[in-house]
Enzyme design. Structure first.
Site, PDB file in Angstrom:
ATOM      1  N   GLY A  36       0.905  -1.315   0.117  1.00 45.13           N
ATOM      2  CA  GLY A  36      -0.134   0.027   0.034  1.00 45.13           C
ATOM      3  C   GLY A  36       0.993   1.020  -0.053  1.00 45.13           C
ATOM      4  O   GLY A  36       2.032   1.259  -0.252  1.00 45.13           O
ATOM      5  N   HIS A  42       4.588   2.113  -8.001  1.00 44.63           N
ATOM      6  CA  HIS A  42       3.472   0.911  -7.996  1.00 44.63           C
ATOM      7  C   HIS A  42       2.588   0.948  -9.050  1.00 44.63           C
ATOM      8  O   HIS A  42       2.343  -0.359  -9.852  1.00 44.63           O
ATOM      9  CB  HIS A  42       2.796   0.967  -6.741  1.00 44.63           C
ATOM     10  CG  HIS A  42       3.165   0.780  -5.413  1.00 44.63           C
ATOM     11  ND1 HIS A  42       3.467   1.875  -4.473  1.00 44.63           N
ATOM     12  CD2 HIS A  42       3.899  -0.188  -4.654  1.00 44.63           C
ATOM     13  CE1 HIS A  42       3.885   1.443  -3.479  1.00 44.63           C
ATOM     14  NE2 HIS A  42       4.646   0.399  -3.570  1.00 44.63           N
ATOM     15  N   GLN A  66       8.418  -8.661   7.669  1.00 47.67           N
ATOM     16  CA  GLN A  66       9.574  -8.482   6.959  1.00 47.67           C
ATOM     17  C   GLN A  66      10.319  -7.143   7.791  1.00 47.67           C
ATOM     18  O   GLN A  66      11.168  -6.332   7.402  1.00 47.67           O
ATOM     19  CB  GLN A  66       9.312  -8.188   5.416  1.00 47.67           C
ATOM     20  CG  GLN A  66       8.539  -7.051   5.259  1.00 47.67           C
ATOM     21  CD  GLN A  66       7.949  -7.080   3.505  1.00 47.67           C
ATOM     22  OE1 GLN A  66       7.314  -7.859   3.188  1.00 47.67           O
ATOM     23  NE2 GLN A  66       8.673  -5.988   3.239  1.00 47.67           N
ATOM     24  N   GLN A 153      12.618  -2.420  -9.670  1.00 50.35           N
ATOM     25  CA  GLN A 153      13.910  -2.551  -9.650  1.00 50.35           C
ATOM     26  C   GLN A 153      14.520  -1.785  -8.598  1.00 50.35           C
ATOM     27  O   GLN A 153      15.604  -2.038  -8.094  1.00 50.35           O
ATOM     28  CB  GLN A 153      14.523  -2.184 -10.936  1.00 50.35           C
ATOM     29  CG  GLN A 153      15.938  -2.649 -11.027  1.00 50.35           C
ATOM     30  CD  GLN A 153      16.945  -1.963 -12.063  1.00 50.35           C
ATOM     31  OE1 GLN A 153      16.606  -1.978 -13.156  1.00 50.35           O
ATOM     32  NE2 GLN A 153      17.727  -1.240 -11.641  1.00 50.35           N
ATOM     33  N   LYS A 154      13.710  -0.732  -8.057  1.00 43.17           N
ATOM     34  CA  LYS A 154      14.254  -0.037  -6.881  1.00 43.17           C
ATOM     35  C   LYS A 154      14.547  -1.015  -5.653  1.00 43.17           C
ATOM     36  O   LYS A 154      15.647  -0.793  -4.969  1.00 43.17           O
ATOM     37  CB  LYS A 154      13.253   1.115  -6.316  1.00 43.17           C
ATOM     38  CG  LYS A 154      14.013   1.815  -5.293  1.00 43.17           C
ATOM     39  CD  LYS A 154      13.087   2.942  -4.549  1.00 43.17           C
ATOM     40  CE  LYS A 154      12.264   2.512  -3.686  1.00 43.17           C
ATOM     41  NZ  LYS A 154      12.824   2.156  -2.476  1.00 43.17           N
ATOM     42  N   ASP A 155      13.748  -2.082  -5.511  1.00 43.99           N
ATOM     43  CA  ASP A 155      14.161  -3.221  -4.663  1.00 43.99           C
ATOM     44  C   ASP A 155      14.817  -4.353  -5.342  1.00 43.99           C
ATOM     45  O   ASP A 155      14.440  -5.395  -5.360  1.00 43.99           O
ATOM     46  CB  ASP A 155      12.882  -3.781  -3.814  1.00 43.99           C
ATOM     47  CG  ASP A 155      12.339  -2.615  -2.945  1.00 43.99           C
ATOM     48  OD1 ASP A 155      12.859  -2.273  -1.819  1.00 43.99           O
ATOM     49  OD2 ASP A 155      11.316  -2.144  -3.547  1.00 43.99           O
ATOM     50  N   GLN A 158      15.642  -7.382  -3.600  1.00 44.22           N
ATOM     51  CA  GLN A 158      14.114  -8.197  -3.061  1.00 44.22           C
ATOM     52  C   GLN A 158      14.018  -8.966  -4.522  1.00 44.22           C
ATOM     53  O   GLN A 158      13.563 -10.034  -4.430  1.00 44.22           O
ATOM     54  CB  GLN A 158      13.252  -7.129  -3.001  1.00 44.22           C
ATOM     55  CG  GLN A 158      11.897  -7.768  -2.955  1.00 44.22           C
ATOM     56  CD  GLN A 158      10.703  -6.943  -2.469  1.00 44.22           C
ATOM     57  OE1 GLN A 158      10.760  -6.775  -1.010  1.00 44.22           O
ATOM     58  NE2 GLN A 158       9.979  -6.450  -3.214  1.00 44.22           N
TER      59      GLN A 158
END
Ligand code: PAF
Length: 286
Positions: A36, A42, A66, A153-155, A158
């Protein structure tokens, strides 16, 4: 553009019921997992899902497992109404907004530990973080059973951890990673940017500026990672109260440090500005 608020379901049973018809009709299902506090980053994932799939599900769940004990779980922004309005604007078909008890039912005792790509960088600074991410993402993939799942891609790490988990556990899904979306001045979009005061928001530009500096140094022929990292650190430290967690120059597949920039290289950094921890990265191709 559709402006209908997507249907919202809160339980796995309702979710499966909604998906049954789509699946029976042979529709390709796309999943965008989120916590959210949605922003353009997003929405770019939702648009990518809309473009490639016939039925788009967005999950909104602030996953407690997390977050470390001293992290921002309780203050993490929860903006459901605004999120649903944004999702309406990009034609999301279904929003899955479960409670904590729905995701982690009483007695939950199974966790997913991903190996070496989960260990450095964020894995070192945030012990247990990727165990929580991998577990919840695997659960969401099992709940929705999408054809394609979308991550930003920022994470970067991850996304790598999730790719590794999906490949190792034979999860029948395609993982798509979409480019970083930046504000006009270069700051990578993040739900955590809203914690920053206007002055800190300005100082936070050192992350992007240091990545650009690295890009320029490499374009001019710089190959020595220690020299490049030192210049980046020097620049970041010009911002009052900036605290560097890491500036890493690594192999983009293994996340192991490289000694010199010879092929595709990932530069990733994590910096606290005014107690808000920000991450950013870029891929360089000399
Ligand atoms: O990137 C995020 O927002 C979260 O880590 C994710 C993938 C939704 C899992 O909780």
């Amino acid at each position: 553009m559709s402006h209908t608020i997507p249907k919202v379901v809160a339980t796995v049973a309702q979710l499966r019921e909604e998906l049954r018809a789509a699946r029976r009709a042979g529709r390709k299902i796309g999943l965008v997992p989120t916590m959210g506090a949605l922003h353009e980053g997003h929405l770019s994932l939702v648009r990518a899902a809309k473009a490639a799939c016939d039925f788009t599900v967005v999950s909104i769940f602030v996953n407690p497992s997390q977050f470390g004990p001293n992290e921002d779980l309780t203050k993490y922004p929860r903006t459901l109404e605004a999120d649903l309005a944004l999702l309406a604007g990009c034609g999301t078909d279904l929003a899955f907004v479960p409670t904590g008890d729905e995701v982690y039912r009483a007695g939950h005792a199974t966790w997913v530990e991903v190996g070496s790509v989960a260990e450095p960088l964020e894995g070192t600074c945030r012990p247990g973080h990727f165990r929580g991410v991998a577990t919840v993402v695997l659960k969401l993939l099992n709940m929705v059973q999408p054809d394609v799942a979308y991550f930003g891609q920022k994470d970067y790490q991850q996304a790598l951890v999730i790719r590794c988990m999906a490949a190792d556990l034979d999860v029948p899904v395609t993982i798509r990673v979409c480019p970083i979306v930046r504000e006009a001045d270069g700051l990578a979009m993040s739900s955590r940017n809203r914690y920053l005061s206007p002055a800190a928001r300005q100082r936070a530009l050192v992350l992007w500026n240091s990545l650009q500096l690295a890009g320029r140094l490499v374009a001019e022929g710089g190959r020595d990672v220690h020299a490049i990292a030192a210049r980046m650190r020097e620049l970041i430290e010009t911002a009052e109260d900036a605290r560097i967690d890491y500036v890493a120059i690594v192999d983009p597949e293994t996340l192991r440090p490289v000694e010199s920039i010879v092929g595709r290289t990932l530069i990733a950094l994590a910096v606290k500005i005014e107690n808000t921890r920000l991450i950013d990265n870029c891929l360089l191709e000399p």
